[in-house]
Design a protein around this motif. Sequence first.
Motif, short mmCIF file in Angstrom:
data_model
loop_
_atom_site.label_atom_id
_atom_site.label_comp_id
_atom_site.label_asym_id
_atom_site.label_seq_id
_atom_site.Cartn_x
_atom_site.Cartn_y
_atom_site.Cartn_z
N ARG A 114 0.84 -1.20 0.00
CA ARG A 114 0.00 0.00 0.00
C ARG A 114 0.88 1.26 0.00
O ARG A 114 2.07 1.19 0.34
CB ARG A 114 -0.89 0.00 1.25
CG ARG A 114 -0.08 0.23 2.52
CD ARG A 114 -0.90 -0.01 3.77
NE ARG A 114 -0.06 0.06 4.94
CZ ARG A 114 0.20 1.17 5.62
NH1 ARG A 114 -0.32 2.31 5.23
NH2 ARG A 114 0.99 1.14 6.66
N PRO A 115 0.32 2.42 -0.38
CA PRO A 115 1.09 3.66 -0.26
C PRO A 115 1.51 3.91 1.18
O PRO A 115 0.71 3.74 2.09
CB PRO A 115 0.10 4.74 -0.74
CG PRO A 115 -0.88 4.00 -1.59
CD PRO A 115 -1.01 2.65 -0.98
N HIS A 116 2.76 4.24 1.37
CA HIS A 116 3.30 4.51 2.70
C HIS A 116 3.71 5.98 2.80
O HIS A 116 4.20 6.56 1.83
CB HIS A 116 4.54 3.65 2.98
CG HIS A 116 4.21 2.24 3.38
ND1 HIS A 116 3.54 1.38 2.57
CD2 HIS A 116 4.47 1.56 4.53
CE1 HIS A 116 3.40 0.22 3.18
NE2 HIS A 116 3.96 0.30 4.37
N VAL A 117 3.52 6.54 3.98
CA VAL A 117 3.92 7.92 4.24
C VAL A 117 5.14 7.91 5.16
O VAL A 117 5.12 7.26 6.21
CB VAL A 117 2.78 8.75 4.87
CG1 VAL A 117 3.25 10.16 5.17
CG2 VAL A 117 1.57 8.76 3.94
N PHE A 118 6.18 8.62 4.74
CA PHE A 118 7.42 8.70 5.52
C PHE A 118 7.72 10.17 5.86
O PHE A 118 7.43 11.07 5.07
CB PHE A 118 8.61 8.15 4.72
CG PHE A 118 8.55 6.68 4.45
CD1 PHE A 118 9.10 5.77 5.35
CD2 PHE A 118 7.94 6.19 3.31
CE1 PHE A 118 9.04 4.41 5.10
CE2 PHE A 118 7.88 4.84 3.05
CZ PHE A 118 8.43 3.95 3.95
N ILE A 119 8.30 10.35 7.03
CA ILE A 119 8.88 11.65 7.38
C ILE A 119 10.39 11.52 7.19
O ILE A 119 11.01 10.64 7.78
CB ILE A 119 8.57 12.05 8.84
CG1 ILE A 119 7.05 12.13 9.05
CG2 ILE A 119 9.26 13.36 9.19
CD1 ILE A 119 6.36 13.17 8.19
N VAL A 120 10.95 12.39 6.35
CA VAL A 120 12.37 12.34 6.02
C VAL A 120 13.02 13.67 6.40
O VAL A 120 12.54 14.73 6.00
CB VAL A 120 12.59 12.07 4.50
CG1 VAL A 120 14.09 12.00 4.20
CG2 VAL A 120 11.89 10.78 4.08
N ARG A 121 14.07 13.59 7.19
CA ARG A 121 14.86 14.78 7.54
C ARG A 121 16.27 14.58 7.03
O ARG A 121 16.85 13.49 7.16
CB ARG A 121 14.86 15.01 9.05
CG ARG A 121 13.50 15.36 9.62
CD ARG A 121 13.52 15.49 11.13
NE ARG A 121 14.43 16.54 11.56
CZ ARG A 121 15.55 16.33 12.24
NH1 ARG A 121 15.92 15.10 12.55
NH2 ARG A 121 16.31 17.34 12.58
N SER A 122 16.81 15.62 6.45
CA SER A 122 18.14 15.51 5.85
C SER A 122 18.89 16.83 5.97
O SER A 122 18.34 17.84 6.44
CB SER A 122 18.03 15.12 4.37
OG SER A 122 17.48 16.21 3.63
N ALA A 123 20.13 16.82 5.49
CA ALA A 123 20.95 18.05 5.52
C ALA A 123 20.44 19.09 4.52
O ALA A 123 20.68 20.29 4.69
CB ALA A 123 22.40 17.71 5.24
N ASP A 124 19.74 18.65 3.46
CA ASP A 124 19.22 19.58 2.45
C ASP A 124 17.89 19.01 1.94
O ASP A 124 17.84 18.30 0.94
CB ASP A 124 20.22 19.72 1.30
CG ASP A 124 19.87 20.88 0.36
OD1 ASP A 124 18.67 21.25 0.30
OD2 ASP A 124 20.77 21.38 -0.32
N ASP A 125 16.81 19.34 2.65
CA ASP A 125 15.51 18.78 2.32
C ASP A 125 15.04 19.19 0.93
O ASP A 125 14.42 18.40 0.20
CB ASP A 125 14.47 19.21 3.36
CG ASP A 125 14.67 18.52 4.71
OD1 ASP A 125 15.37 17.48 4.74
OD2 ASP A 125 14.13 19.01 5.72
#
Length: 303
Positions: free
Chosen positions: A224-235
């Motif tokens: 199924r479609p998944h939702v992720f929270i992604v944090r990075s050095a350059d979003d």
Amino acid sequence: MSVLELHQVSRWYGNVVAVNGISMTVGPGVTGLLGPNGAGKSTVIHMMGGFLAPSSGGVTLDGARIWKNPDVYRHIGLVPERESAYDFLTGWQFTLAMAKLHKLPQPGAAAQRALALVEMEPAKDRVIGTYSKGMKQRIKMASALVHDPPVLLLDEPFNGMDPRQRLQLMDLIRRMAAEGRTVLFSSHILEEVERLASHIEVMVAGRHAASGDFRAIRRLMTDRPHVFIVRSADDRRLASAIIADGSARSVQLSEGGLRVEAVDFRRFTWLLPQLAHKENVRLWEVSPADESLESVFSYLVAS
């Protein structure tokens, strides 16, 4: 070989619908009844056990109606989620009382056998009120097994058990199934069902959401479609790369990071580290935002 069947079963309390139009067949082996808390699992189990009347539809065991049919109680063992033992009795007294209620020819021998099956012999002379939650679960299991039923209905049987007790009960359930018994157990924990049941029935908000082989339904949950929270050095840079690749249905940029709805779960989890490396962007956090059972099951209902 016993078979339980529900035919368009509904159960309501006043204006509240607890179970709505459920049809399912439960045969020999281990079947997992999976769903979030409040999905209606306990209501279904109590109707299967003959302790609750369906408001409409019918529940049968080998073709015989269960409701108001005392004869079927000899064939069903029920472990309810709620505490159902008398705290002032010892484990032995409680199990023996259950054997006598079933009018077994040798109630003492039957009680002893049931206590041995759940490994409660060392604590049988203790008062149930002194038992831990896990021990109370096991004494309820003994009372359900005392008449050696071909059908077992277990409502959240692993609640309150420590890891050793859980493993023991899982082994016992597997043995019961290997003997040809029909075992249905409910759980809101995916891993419990995965370890025990090859066939599952999924319920959400009183409705029957899915039925079949566990692996196939697990694949539906994963794909199924998944939702992720992604944090990075350059979003911003990483968001552009994800959008350009086309592996996400949507990408939203906020102060808390990126909110990414991935179309293909496997491809996204494989691709994201490669995109970050290619764009020279360091990943700080990748976490699912929709991994509650409610979100998983709601997706199954909508599928």
